[in-house]
Every structure is written in structure tokens, then in C-alpha cells.
Design a protein around this motif. Structure first.
Motif, PDB file in Angstrom:
ATOM      1  N   TYR A 121      32.247  44.593  30.912  1.00 31.86           N
ATOM      2  CA  TYR A 121      32.285  46.022  30.629  1.00 31.86           C
ATOM      3  C   TYR A 121      33.650  46.446  30.080  1.00 31.86           C
ATOM      4  N   ILE A 122      34.734  46.012  30.757  1.00 29.67           N
ATOM      5  CA  ILE A 122      36.054  46.452  30.293  1.00 29.67           C
ATOM      6  C   ILE A 122      36.446  45.794  28.984  1.00 29.67           C
ATOM      7  N   LYS A 161      30.277  41.122  35.508  1.00 28.67           N
ATOM      8  CA  LYS A 161      29.732  42.280  34.785  1.00 28.67           C
ATOM      9  C   LYS A 161      30.836  43.288  34.481  1.00 28.67           C
ATOM     10  N   TYR A 162      31.712  43.520  35.448  1.00 32.02           N
ATOM     11  CA  TYR A 162      32.777  44.496  35.238  1.00 32.02           C
ATOM     12  C   TYR A 162      33.768  44.003  34.186  1.00 32.02           C
ATOM     13  N   TRP A 218      29.084  40.750  40.203  1.00 33.86           N
ATOM     14  CA  TRP A 218      29.568  42.087  39.871  1.00 33.86           C
ATOM     15  C   TRP A 218      30.879  42.010  39.093  1.00 33.86           C
ATOM     16  N   GLY A 219      31.790  41.133  39.530  1.00 32.60           N
ATOM     17  CA  GLY A 219      33.073  40.985  38.844  1.00 32.60           C
ATOM     18  C   GLY A 219      32.901  40.558  37.398  1.00 32.60           C
TER      19      GLY A 219
END
Length: 111
Positions: free
Chosen positions: A107-108, A103-104, A100-101
Motif C-alpha cells: 500500500y505505501i 499488504k501495508y 498484514w505487514g
């Protein structure tokens, strides 16, 4: 409304949040997942954590029985920290945090 202390040990989300409430607790679990570490090595790997904070976080994780401290009887004393079996059961969660980290972070970067 239930007293929040009465939720500990009953509600899985509240219990997990309480156990991992320390700012550094998940990162400590990550580093100890790799290999048992001595205090100084763990502190070096955790850039920015103070000695007092690391001690407090380790004690908290020991109290929750996720981390164990092994003291070797030698001079000077040697102490290593490692995950307990219960702590090792957190490995799949650590893996999902990383997924998840990543992916985030992606994203940012692409915002």
C-alpha cells in the motif's frame, strides 16, 4: 474507570498489549519461531538492538512464559532461547502480522 493494572488477565486486548509492549518482542518471537537460538545469533539477526535491550526483552518474554532459556552444562556455558508451548501458540498471530505487514508495505509503495 478501572485501574489499568486490574485489566491485565481480564481484558484480552489489554493483556496482549502488555505482554508484547516491548519494541522488539514480536521480532524476537519471529526469530525464535524458526529455531532455538543462542544469544549472540539472536542479536545478529536483530540488526540494531543493543545487548541491554535484548536482555531486557528476553527476560520479559521469559517472565510471561513465552520464551524459555536452556542452559547447557558445558564449558564455556552454552545458552539457547526457544519458544515455550505458549509461545508457539503465537505462530498464527505472527503469520497474520506478516500478511498484514506485506499488504501495508504494498500500500505505501503504491501511494
Amino acid at each position: 474507570m478501572e485501574d489499568s493494572n486490574s485489566l491485565f488477565g481480564k481484558c484480552p486486548y489489554f493483556t496482549a498489549q502488555k505482554v508484547f509492549s516491548g519494541k522488539w518482542s514480536i521480532l524476537i518471537m519471529y526469530h525464535l519461531d524458526e529455531v532455538p537460538l543462542r544469544y549472540g545469533e539472536l542479536q545478529r539477526r536483530m540488526d540494531g538492538i543493543t545487548q541491554g535491550t535484548l536482555t531486557k526483552q528476553l527476560r520479559m518474554l521469559e517472565d510471561f512464559e513465552l520464551v524459555k532459556r536452556h542452559i547447557y552444562s558445558e564449558i564455556p556455558p552454552k545458552v539457547e532461547y526457544s519458544l515455550t508451548d505458549l509461545g508457539k501458540a503465537f505462530r498464527p498471530v505472527l503469520k497474520e502480522f506478516r500478511i498484514w505487514g506485506d499488504k501495508y508495505i504494498e500500500y505505501i509503495k503504491n501511494k
